[in-house]
Write an enzyme that holds these catalytic residues in place. Structure first.
Site, PDB file in Angstrom:
ATOM      1  N   HIS A   1       0.601   0.281   0.197  1.00 61.13           N
ATOM      2  CA  HIS A   1       1.538   1.100   0.968  1.00 61.13           C
ATOM      3  C   HIS A   1       0.900   1.752   2.196  1.00 61.13           C
ATOM      4  O   HIS A   1       1.152   2.910   2.513  1.00 61.13           O
ATOM      5  CB  HIS A   1       2.145   2.179   0.073  1.00 61.13           C
ATOM      6  CG  HIS A   1       3.112   1.643  -0.948  1.00 61.13           C
ATOM      7  ND1 HIS A   1       3.693   0.406  -0.852  1.00 61.13           N
ATOM      8  CD2 HIS A   1       3.597   2.208  -2.096  1.00 61.13           C
ATOM      9  CE1 HIS A   1       4.502   0.222  -1.896  1.00 61.13           C
ATOM     10  NE2 HIS A   1       4.463   1.278  -2.655  1.00 61.13           N
TER      11      HIS A   1
ATOM     12  N   HIS B   1      11.548   3.667   0.203  1.00 63.59           N
ATOM     13  CA  HIS B   1      11.125   3.749  -1.193  1.00 63.59           C
ATOM     14  C   HIS B   1      11.979   4.733  -1.994  1.00 63.59           C
ATOM     15  O   HIS B   1      11.456   5.583  -2.716  1.00 63.59           O
ATOM     16  CB  HIS B   1       9.651   4.170  -1.243  1.00 63.59           C
ATOM     17  CG  HIS B   1       8.904   3.637  -2.431  1.00 63.59           C
ATOM     18  ND1 HIS B   1       8.787   4.316  -3.612  1.00 63.59           N
ATOM     19  CD2 HIS B   1       8.227   2.475  -2.598  1.00 63.59           C
ATOM     20  CE1 HIS B   1       8.053   3.620  -4.466  1.00 63.59           C
ATOM     21  NE2 HIS B   1       7.694   2.487  -3.866  1.00 63.59           N
TER      22      HIS B   1
ATOM     23  N   GLU C   1      13.728  -1.978  -3.408  1.00 67.38           N
ATOM     24  CA  GLU C   1      13.147  -1.997  -2.069  1.00 67.38           C
ATOM     25  C   GLU C   1      13.354  -3.370  -1.441  1.00 67.38           C
ATOM     26  O   GLU C   1      12.945  -4.371  -2.013  1.00 67.38           O
ATOM     27  CB  GLU C   1      11.639  -1.736  -2.117  1.00 67.38           C
ATOM     28  CG  GLU C   1      11.184  -0.543  -2.913  1.00 67.38           C
ATOM     29  CD  GLU C   1       9.709  -0.662  -3.250  1.00 67.38           C
ATOM     30  OE1 GLU C   1       8.905  -0.998  -2.353  1.00 67.38           O
ATOM     31  OE2 GLU C   1       9.355  -0.451  -4.417  1.00 67.38           O
TER      32      GLU C   1
END
Length: 366
Positions: free
Chosen positions: A128, A210, A332
């Site tokens: 991420h 997210h 997502e």
């Protein structure tokens, strides 16, 4: 854009702000304490039964208030009670994930003949965007139109300019201008638009939103009774470190087959991938449908990305959110994980002057 909707304007970059944030991040000082002073919460409201709250800390979606089939309102997004908890949290609740969402194997990739070594924050991998990705940076609110009962769309645009100053700490190449827009439209539609423009050097970009969802209400308990449908005929098998093998396998006959509506499995990581190709990624297409039988709330997710990840919260580890609730489910849309290391996956590389776009539309019904 709906007729009469506010026109979103791109304004000059505020590089001094971004550089100041980067100095805190790279210098090891308490960035959270310095940044918290400029953080705010912004509300979008349509009528009396549809509203969201967003903070410019990580462009994070904090709440979505919706009615059920009987008109009872509830917040269906998982998260925390205060901005400070988002600043200190580790669950990525509702945040903008980037510069590259998901994992990059070995925290390294090669682009145009040069190898880049990234910050490792998931074993040997980068996850991420690194230790402090886009979800951990204060964003500038460029435009906010908060509420009203007119048929126009309501929106908030959040920007981060000159992100190289932040990302060079974690060794991604090049500068990147990033914008994210939240918009409410009738009757109960939430649009999330992300775009990024590469400046100076080619770079991988894979932004993701997210948000975790519980259509029964964020604190209503397990989501395992909700019906889930994923319009994906293939998925990306992964190894022990959750890195894709590079294959695209059919979901038929596997636990990843959600093509027909059914109950979610017990919590675990799943990575079903739609059969969309890069050539068709500019068009919005349905990717997932979820319905909660107890409340009658339903959500349909449309997006223009080639993949959708369904995550049932196995890694939350008992994280407590709003009102002390314990959580988990995430949908997502994104490019394929670790695409920068898999030539057979749709490319995520953005060249200078190119604009990366990622649109998501959540359509709610009751």
């Amino acid at each position: 854009m709906a007729r009469g909707a506010p026109r979103l304007r791109r304004r000059p970059s505020v590089l001094a702000l971004c550089l100041a944030v980067a100095a805190c991040l790279c210098g090891g000082r308490n960035a959270a304490a310095a940044e918290r002073k400029t953080v705010g919460v912004h509300e979008l409201r349509r009528g009396d039964d549809f509203s969201i709250k967003v903070t410019n800390w990580g462009a994070t979606l904090m709440s979505v208030i919706l009615p059920d089939s009987k008109g009872n309102l509830a917040d269906v997004v998982l998260g925390y009670d205060t901005v400070a908890e988002y600043v200190n949290g580790t669950a990525y609740f509702g945040g903008l994930i980037g510069r590259v969402a998901n994992r990059i194997a070995g925290a390294r990739f090669t682009l145009d003949g040069k190898t880049y070594r990234l910050y490792r924050n998931d074993g040997n991998n980068s996850l991420h965007g690194g230790h402090r990705g886009f979800s951990k940076v204060v964003r500038t609110v460029k435009e906010h139109v908060g509420g009203g009962d007119s048929p126009t769309s309501l929106s908030t645009t959040i920007a981060s300019t000159g992100s190289k100053a932040v990302d060079e700490c974690w060794r991604f190449p090049g500068d990147l201008d990033v914008y994210m827009t939240y918009q409410l439209s009738p009757p109960h539609v939430l649009s999330v638009r992300m775009n990024a423009t590469a400046r100076g050097r080619a770079t991988p970009v894979n932004l993701a939103h997210h948000a975790y969802w519980n259509l029964g209400g964020h604190g209503s308990g397990p989501v395992l009774a909700e019906a889930v449908q994923l319009l994906a005929s293939r998925y990306t098998p992964v190894g022990a470190a959750l890195i894709p093998t590079g294959d695209l396998a059919p979901v038929a006959g596997t636990p990843y087959d959600f093509r027909a509506p059914g109950r979610a499995p017990a919590p675990r990581a799943t990575t079903p991938t739609t059969p969309w190709t890069a050539a068709s990624s500019s068009a919005l297409r349905p990717g997932a449908r979820v319905r909660d039988g107890a409340t009658g709330r339903a959500m349909e997710l449309w997006a223009d990305q080639p993949g959708v990840q369904f995550y049932t919260g196995n890694g939350l580890g008992g994280v407590r959110g709003k009102g002390g609730s314990v959580y988990g489910r995430c949908l997502e849309t994104q490019g394929f994980p670790d695409a920068v290391n898999h030539p057979g996956f749709p490319s995520q590389v953005v060249r200078p002057g190119q604009v990366y776009r990622h649109d998501m539309v959540f359509r709610f019904s009751f």
